[in-house]
Design a protein around this motif. Structure first.
Motif, PDB file in Angstrom:
ATOM      1  N   PHE A 184     -65.247  -6.060  74.791  1.00  9.08           N
ATOM      2  CA  PHE A 184     -64.484  -6.294  76.008  1.00  9.08           C
ATOM      3  C   PHE A 184     -63.181  -5.507  75.950  1.00  9.08           C
ATOM      4  O   PHE A 184     -62.527  -5.431  74.912  1.00  9.08           O
ATOM      5  N   LEU A 185     -62.803  -4.905  77.078  1.00 13.82           N
ATOM      6  CA  LEU A 185     -61.489  -4.283  77.183  1.00 13.82           C
ATOM      7  C   LEU A 185     -60.425  -5.379  77.296  1.00 13.82           C
ATOM      8  O   LEU A 185     -60.693  -6.465  77.802  1.00 13.82           O
ATOM      9  N   TYR A 189     -59.804  -6.794  85.991  1.00 11.87           N
ATOM     10  CA  TYR A 189     -59.572  -6.306  87.354  1.00 11.87           C
ATOM     11  C   TYR A 189     -59.618  -7.448  88.353  1.00 11.87           C
ATOM     12  O   TYR A 189     -60.165  -8.512  88.100  1.00 11.87           O
ATOM     13  N   PHE A 234     -56.469  -2.797  88.263  1.00  9.29           N
ATOM     14  CA  PHE A 234     -56.819  -2.861  86.849  1.00  9.29           C
ATOM     15  C   PHE A 234     -55.536  -3.017  86.042  1.00  9.29           C
ATOM     16  O   PHE A 234     -54.604  -2.224  86.196  1.00  9.29           O
ATOM     17  N   TYR A 281     -63.793  -9.391  84.090  1.00  2.15           N
ATOM     18  CA  TYR A 281     -63.719  -8.763  82.776  1.00  2.15           C
ATOM     19  C   TYR A 281     -64.532  -7.476  82.745  1.00  2.15           C
ATOM     20  O   TYR A 281     -65.450  -7.280  83.536  1.00  2.15           O
ATOM     21  N   LEU A 282     -64.199  -6.603  81.801  1.00  4.77           N
ATOM     22  CA  LEU A 282     -64.874  -5.315  81.655  1.00  4.77           C
ATOM     23  C   LEU A 282     -65.465  -5.228  80.251  1.00  4.77           C
ATOM     24  O   LEU A 282     -64.747  -5.392  79.258  1.00  4.77           O
ATOM     25  N   THR A 284     -68.313  -3.186  77.513  1.00  8.31           N
ATOM     26  CA  THR A 284     -69.278  -2.149  77.127  1.00  8.31           C
ATOM     27  C   THR A 284     -70.298  -2.810  76.222  1.00  8.31           C
ATOM     28  O   THR A 284     -69.943  -3.452  75.230  1.00  8.31           O
ATOM     29  N   ASP A 301     -77.877  -1.971  83.301  1.00  6.61           N
ATOM     30  CA  ASP A 301     -76.846  -2.695  82.539  1.00  6.61           C
ATOM     31  C   ASP A 301     -77.431  -3.611  81.466  1.00  6.61           C
ATOM     32  O   ASP A 301     -76.739  -3.961  80.510  1.00  6.61           O
ATOM     33  N   VAL A 307     -67.989   0.425  81.261  1.00  7.00           N
ATOM     34  CA  VAL A 307     -66.829   0.172  82.114  1.00  7.00           C
ATOM     35  C   VAL A 307     -66.880   1.118  83.312  1.00  7.00           C
ATOM     36  O   VAL A 307     -67.531   2.166  83.255  1.00  7.00           O
ATOM     37  N   SER A 357     -66.862   7.033  80.181  1.00 12.03           N
ATOM     38  CA  SER A 357     -66.277   6.032  81.072  1.00 12.03           C
ATOM     39  C   SER A 357     -65.029   5.418  80.452  1.00 12.03           C
ATOM     40  O   SER A 357     -64.024   5.183  81.134  1.00 12.03           O
ATOM     41  N   TYR A 358     -65.096   5.156  79.164  1.00 14.02           N
ATOM     42  CA  TYR A 358     -63.950   4.591  78.454  1.00 14.02           C
ATOM     43  C   TYR A 358     -62.765   5.550  78.505  1.00 14.02           C
ATOM     44  O   TYR A 358     -61.632   5.164  78.795  1.00 14.02           O
ATOM     45  N   PHE A 361     -60.560   6.024  81.909  1.00 10.57           N
ATOM     46  CA  PHE A 361     -59.464   5.134  82.293  1.00 10.57           C
ATOM     47  C   PHE A 361     -58.128   5.807  82.019  1.00 10.57           C
ATOM     48  O   PHE A 361     -57.208   5.742  82.845  1.00 10.57           O
TER      49      PHE A 361
END
Length: 448
Positions: A184-185, A189, A234, A281-282, A284, A301, A307, A357-358, A361
Motif C-alpha cells: 500500500f502507498l 485519494y 492525492f 487506498y492505493l 500494488t 487487477d 497504482v 505507474s509508481y 506519481f
C-alpha cells in the motif's frame, strides 16, 4: 471457433465484462457473477478516478468491433494542463498531433460494457457472492454469507476478474509455490467534483487532463460528457499536508485557497464532497502463477493491481484479454498451453507497468512543474520529430503503441540516461535545439 465450454467469469467490472464478450464470440457459454448489485441500477460515485483509455485499450475493443460505441462516451485529451502555484497555466502535449487519451467515467463505461456483453448473449448474475473455488474441478461456491450455506456451480473453466482483493486468487494463494505480495502507498485519494457551467459547458479546457502538482500531493481533473470534471485529490494519510490535517471546514478551505487557488471558483461543493466521500487506498499487488492447470485463470487487477498514475490499470487488463485471445486462436482447444503462454507472456509486462505507474506519481506531482523536466521534454520532442525512427518518448511507447511494457521500460531507462548526459551540457538552456546537441544524442544512442 473453439470447442464450446461452459465458462464462469467472476467479477462484472470492465475486464470481466470485456473478457465475457471475447469468450462468447469464441463460441463459449459464459456466465458472469458479481457480489454487488447491478451497477446499471445504482448511483455510482464517491470513490472513482476517471479512466484514461489509450491505444492498448482501444485495440482490445476494436478487435471485437465495439470501439466506436465506447468512443461516443469518451472525451479526447491531447495534453496535460499544469496549474502552477502562481495560477499560471502550462500545456504539455501528450504525443504527436492527433494523438490523445480518452477520459471515460468508470461507472458509465462499466454500464456500457455490461449492456454490450448482454447483447452478445452473456448472462449476468448480480448479488451472487463467491466465497470459495474448487480449482481442479472448476466449481464456484456461492452463498449469502461466508459462514452460511453455499451452493455449488460446476463449470469447465473459471476466470477470476474480481479485482485486487480477488476471492479466486485468495483460493489459489493457499497452494504451495504461489508467490504473492501487496504494497500500500502511504498516499490515498478522495473524489471531488467540478460541475458544468449553467449552459452545460466545461469550466476548464475539456481536452486536457488537468494537474495541480504540489510535490507530495496533487489534484487532478478529467472531463465528463455532461460538462463536469471528476477531480481526485492525492495526498499522504498522515503528516504535513495530509488527510489527517484536513479535519475541519476552515482548515480545508484555507488549504485549498493556499495550494489550489485557481479552484476556488470552480469547486463550489468542496466542503460537502470532501467530508462526504471516503478516503480510498492505493495498492500494488503482484502474484504468480496466474493459472491453475487448464481450469482457472486470473486476469486484470486480480493478478496485477497497480497504482493509477499512468492511467493503465484498465488498459493493462484489456491488453491481457488481447494477448489471451491471440493464444486462443493459435492453440485452439489446448487450454493448458494457452494458459501457460498467457501468464508467462504477461507477467513481465505487468511488473513493468506497475513500476512505471509508481514512478509516474513523482512525474505528475513534482516534475511537471520542474524547469529541468520541462526542458528535457522539449528536447525529446524536438529530437523525436527530427529522428522519429531513433527516438520515441517513453510516454508515447507506453500510451500510443503496443510495444510490450517491459521493453518500453527498458528503452525508457536508457533514454533517461542519455537525457541526463545532455542536460549536463553547459548552457543547454540556450543551445537545446542546436546541431551540437543533436550530434551528442546521436552519438549516445550509438553507444547504448
Amino acid at each position: 471457433m473453439q470447442s464450446s465450454k461452459k465458462i464462469a467469469v467472476v467479477g462484472a467490472g470492465l475486464v470481466g465484462s470485456l473478457l465475457a464478450i471475447y469468450l462468447k464470440k469464441a463460441g463459449h457459454n459464459v456466465h458472469v457473477y458479481d457480489r454487488s448489485p447491478d451497477i446499471r441500477k445504482i448511483q455510482f460515485s464517491g470513490r472513482s478516478i476517471n479512466l484514461a483509455m489509450s491505444n492498448r485499450g482501444w485495440r482490445a475493443l476494436e478487435n471485437i468491433g465495439i470501439a466506436d460505441e465506447v468512443k461516443k462516451i469518451g472525451i479526447p485529451m491531447d495534453k496535460r494542463a499544469i496549474h502552477n502555484m502562481d495560477q499560471s497555466l502550462n500545456f504539455q502535449k501528450y504525443g504527436k498531433d492527433g494523438e490523445a487519451i480518452y477520459s471515460l467515467s468508470r461507472g458509465i463505461l462499466n454500464r456500457k460494457m455490461i449492456d454490450l456483453a448482454e447483447e452478445n448473449g452473456v448472462e449476468f448474475f448480480f448479488e451472487h457472492k463467491v466465497w470459495d473455488v474448487s480449482l481442479s474441478d472448476a466449481i464456484l461456491h456461492i452463498g449469502e454469507d461466508e459462514r452460511g450455506e453455499w451452493t455449488e456451480y460446476k463449470y469447465d473453466m473459471i476466470f477470476g476478474s474480481d479485482g485486487a482483493f480477488s476471492r479466486v486468487r485468495h483460493r489459489m494463494q493457499r497452494q504451495s509455490m504461489f508467490n504473492y505480495s501487496q504494497e500500500f502507498l502511504e498516499i490515498g485519494y478522495k473524489e471531488l467534483n467540478i460541475p458544468a457551467n449553467v449552459d452545460g459547458t466545461h469550466k476548464l479546457d475539456k481536452n486536457s487532463l488537468h494537474i495541480w502538482p504540489r510535490g507530495n500531493f496533487m489534484l487532478i481533473a478529467l472531463p465528463n460528457l455532461d460538462g463536469s470534471f471528476t477531480c481526485t485529490l492525492f495526498m499522504p494519510f498522515k503528516g504535513e499536508n495530509s488527510f489527517e490535517e484536513l479535519n475541519d471546514e476552515k482548515t480545508l478551505v484555507d488549504f485549498f485557497a493556499k495550494y489550489f487557488p485557481s479552484t476556488t471558483e470552480v469547486i463550489p461543493d468542496l466542503v460537502k464532497d470532501f467530508f462526504k466521500n471516503p478516503k480510498s487506498y492505493l495498492v500494488t499487488m503482484k502474484c504468480f502463477p496466474w493459472t491453475h492447470n487448464d481450469t482457472v485463470a486470473l486476469i486484470g487487477d486480480a493478478c496485477h493491481a497497480i497504482v493509477p498514475f499512468y492511467g493503465h490499470g484498465m488498459n493493462a487488463g484489456f491488453e491481457d484479454i488481447t494477448i489471451l485471445s491471440e493464444f486462443m486462436e493459435k492453440y485452439g482447444d489446448d487450454w493448458q498451453t494457452i494458459f501457460n503462454e498467457y501468464e508467462n507472456s504477461r507477467k513481465p509486462n505487468a511488473d513493468a507497468i506497475a513500476e512505471l505507474s509508481y514512478r509516474n506519481f513523482m512525474e505528475m506531482s513534482t516534475k511537471t512543474a520542474d524547469p529541468k523536466f520541462l526542458l528535457q521534454k522539449k528536447i525529446e520532442k524536438w529530437f523525436s520529430e527530427k529522428h522519429p525512427e531513433k527516438w520515441i518518448p517513453l510516454y508515447s511507447r507506453v500510451t500510443f503503441s503496443h510495444q510490450p511494457y517491459a521493453e518500453a521500460l527498458a528503452v525508457g531507462d536508457r533514454q533517461n540516461e542519455i537525457m541526463e548526459d545532455v542536460l549536463s551540457i553547459n548552457g543547454i538552456d540556450e543551445i537545446w535545439n542546436s546541431e551540437l546537441v543533436e550530434k551528442r544524442i546521436l552519438a549516445l544512442l550509438q553507444e547504448k
